[in-house]
Structures are given as C-alpha cells and as structure tokens.
Scaffold this motif. Structure first.
Motif, PDB file in Angstrom:
ATOM      1  N   GLN A  85       0.833  -1.194   0.000  1.00  0.00           N
ATOM      2  CA  GLN A  85       0.000   0.000   0.000  1.00  0.00           C
ATOM      3  C   GLN A  85       0.871   1.248   0.000  1.00  0.00           C
ATOM      4  OE1 GLN A  85      -2.469   0.296   3.481  1.00  0.00           O
ATOM      5  NE2 GLN A  85      -3.629   2.007   2.697  1.00  0.00           N
ATOM      6  N   ASP A  86       0.514   2.235  -0.832  1.00  0.00           N
ATOM      7  CA  ASP A  86       1.197   3.516  -0.837  1.00  0.00           C
ATOM      8  C   ASP A  86       0.596   4.396   0.245  1.00  0.00           C
ATOM      9  OD1 ASP A  86       2.930   2.968  -2.934  1.00  0.00           O
ATOM     10  OD2 ASP A  86       1.509   3.664  -4.442  1.00  0.00           O
ATOM     11  N   LEU A  87       1.446   5.167   0.908  1.00  0.00           N
ATOM     12  CA  LEU A  87       1.017   6.112   1.924  1.00  0.00           C
ATOM     13  C   LEU A  87       1.360   7.513   1.461  1.00  0.00           C
ATOM     14  CD1 LEU A  87       2.345   4.253   5.099  1.00  0.00           C
ATOM     15  CD2 LEU A  87       0.041   4.172   4.138  1.00  0.00           C
ATOM     16  N   ARG A  88       0.608   8.482   1.948  1.00  0.00           N
ATOM     17  CA  ARG A  88       0.929   9.873   1.634  1.00  0.00           C
ATOM     18  C   ARG A  88       1.140  10.633   2.943  1.00  0.00           C
ATOM     19  NH1 ARG A  88      -4.414   9.717   1.537  1.00  0.00           N
ATOM     20  NH2 ARG A  88      -5.614  11.487   2.303  1.00  0.00           N
TER      21      ARG A  88
ATOM     22  N   GLY B 167      -3.370   6.230   4.454  1.00  0.00           N
ATOM     23  CA  GLY B 167      -3.443   5.163   3.467  1.00  0.00           C
ATOM     24  C   GLY B 167      -4.526   5.454   2.446  1.00  0.00           C
ATOM     25  N   ASP B 168      -4.862   4.444   1.665  1.00  0.00           N
ATOM     26  CA  ASP B 168      -5.877   4.601   0.626  1.00  0.00           C
ATOM     27  C   ASP B 168      -7.258   4.861   1.216  1.00  0.00           C
ATOM     28  OD1 ASP B 168      -3.986   4.191  -1.338  1.00  0.00           O
ATOM     29  OD2 ASP B 168      -4.330   2.026  -1.403  1.00  0.00           O
ATOM     30  N   GLY B 169      -7.560   4.218   2.315  1.00  0.00           N
ATOM     31  CA  GLY B 169      -8.877   4.392   2.946  1.00  0.00           C
ATOM     32  C   GLY B 169      -8.811   5.456   4.011  1.00  0.00           C
ATOM     33  N   GLU B 170      -9.456   5.177   5.122  1.00  0.00           N
ATOM     34  CA  GLU B 170      -9.485   6.111   6.241  1.00  0.00           C
ATOM     35  C   GLU B 170      -8.352   5.858   7.224  1.00  0.00           C
ATOM     36  OE1 GLU B 170     -11.675   8.704   6.601  1.00  0.00           O
ATOM     37  OE2 GLU B 170     -12.241   8.138   4.559  1.00  0.00           O
ATOM     38  N   GLU B 171      -7.498   4.892   6.915  1.00  0.00           N
ATOM     39  CA  GLU B 171      -6.423   4.542   7.837  1.00  0.00           C
ATOM     40  C   GLU B 171      -5.420   5.680   7.983  1.00  0.00           C
ATOM     41  OE1 GLU B 171      -5.346  -0.008   7.480  1.00  0.00           O
ATOM     42  OE2 GLU B 171      -5.410   0.991   5.514  1.00  0.00           O
ATOM     43  N   ARG B 172      -4.963   5.877   9.211  1.00  0.00           N
ATOM     44  CA  ARG B 172      -3.944   6.872   9.518  1.00  0.00           C
ATOM     45  C   ARG B 172      -2.788   6.138  10.208  1.00  0.00           C
ATOM     46  NH1 ARG B 172      -6.479   9.494   6.358  1.00  0.00           N
ATOM     47  NH2 ARG B 172      -7.691  11.318   6.779  1.00  0.00           N
TER      48      ARG B 172
END
Length: 135
Positions: free
Chosen positions: A2-5, A20-25
């Motif tokens: 998974q790519d993170l920003r 992450g892509d979803g709501e994950e922090r």
C-alpha cells in the motif's frame, strides 16, 4: 504493498502522520534511521528551465534546519557552497539560540547521597560526561 501519503508532522514533533488509501492513519517515528536514510538518499531537484536551481533560499534554509550540512544543501540545490553560506547564518544562529535555551533548563535529580538537587541540563550533561572520561 500500500502507498502512503504524508499528511504532516504530529504535534509532538516526533512522528510523521501518514494516510493510506482508505481512512487509515499511521504514525511514523522520526528517528535516526529515518534521518540517515533521508540524508544518504537525497532527492535531486529537477533543473529549472534556465539551468538554475528550483530551490529557493528558504528551501535551502529548511534543509539546513533539518540537519543537512552546507555541502549537502549546496548539492541538492545545485548551488556553490559559498552561496549556501550566505543563507545558513540565521539558521545556525537560531540553532545556537535554541541549544542555549535547552542548556539552561533546570532538571531535578538526586545526589549520590540521596538528597534532592536542581541543576541545569548543561551542568548535568557535563558532569555525566566527565564521570565517563569524555572531554
């Protein structure tokens, strides 16, 4: 994978905040390993159309504030080191000022006899280094 920003820096100043892509922090500790990795694998700026650097003086100062040497900042900016030296003075003065404030902070402790004591961080560090034979 998974790519993170990058979202920003946590309010404690010790972690990067990532999403992450979803709501994950996520929180990533800003440790020596991360700093070393960034120093040893610097991002190369794209050259400007006129052949000059794309970094502004404030960007170079941010590099120095982040721990880069003048030589590292010059390499990343595509500048001569002499040009970087013109902009590093205020950052080095700022760093010295903050270090001076930190040295004067009072800390509590115990003497070898068990009595409470208060001394500055500078005095405590100097005493501990002297005890270990470090000049």
């Amino acid at each position: 994978m998974q790519d993170l920003r990058l979202i920003g820096v946590h309010e404690d100043g010790e972690h990067l905040l990532l999403a992450g892509d979803g709501e994950e922090r996520f929180r990533l500790p800003i440790d020596d390993q991360l700093r070393d990795g960034l120093r040893h694998h610097p991002r190369r700026p794209l050259p400007a159309e006129d052949g000059g650097s794309t970094l502004r003086p404030r960007d170079v100062q941010a590099l120095i504030r982040g721990g880069a040497s003048a030589e590292e900042a010059a390499e990343r900016a595509g500048w001569p080191v002499e040009k970087v030296h013109r902009y590093e003075g205020p950052i080095l003065a700022e760093r010295e000022h903050i270090a001076g404030l930190a040295r004067r902070v009072s800390v509590r402790g115990r003497t070898p006899g068990g009595a409470a004591s208060v001394q500055t961080v500078e005095a405590r560090v100097s005493a501990r280094l002297t005890d270990r034979g470090v000049p």
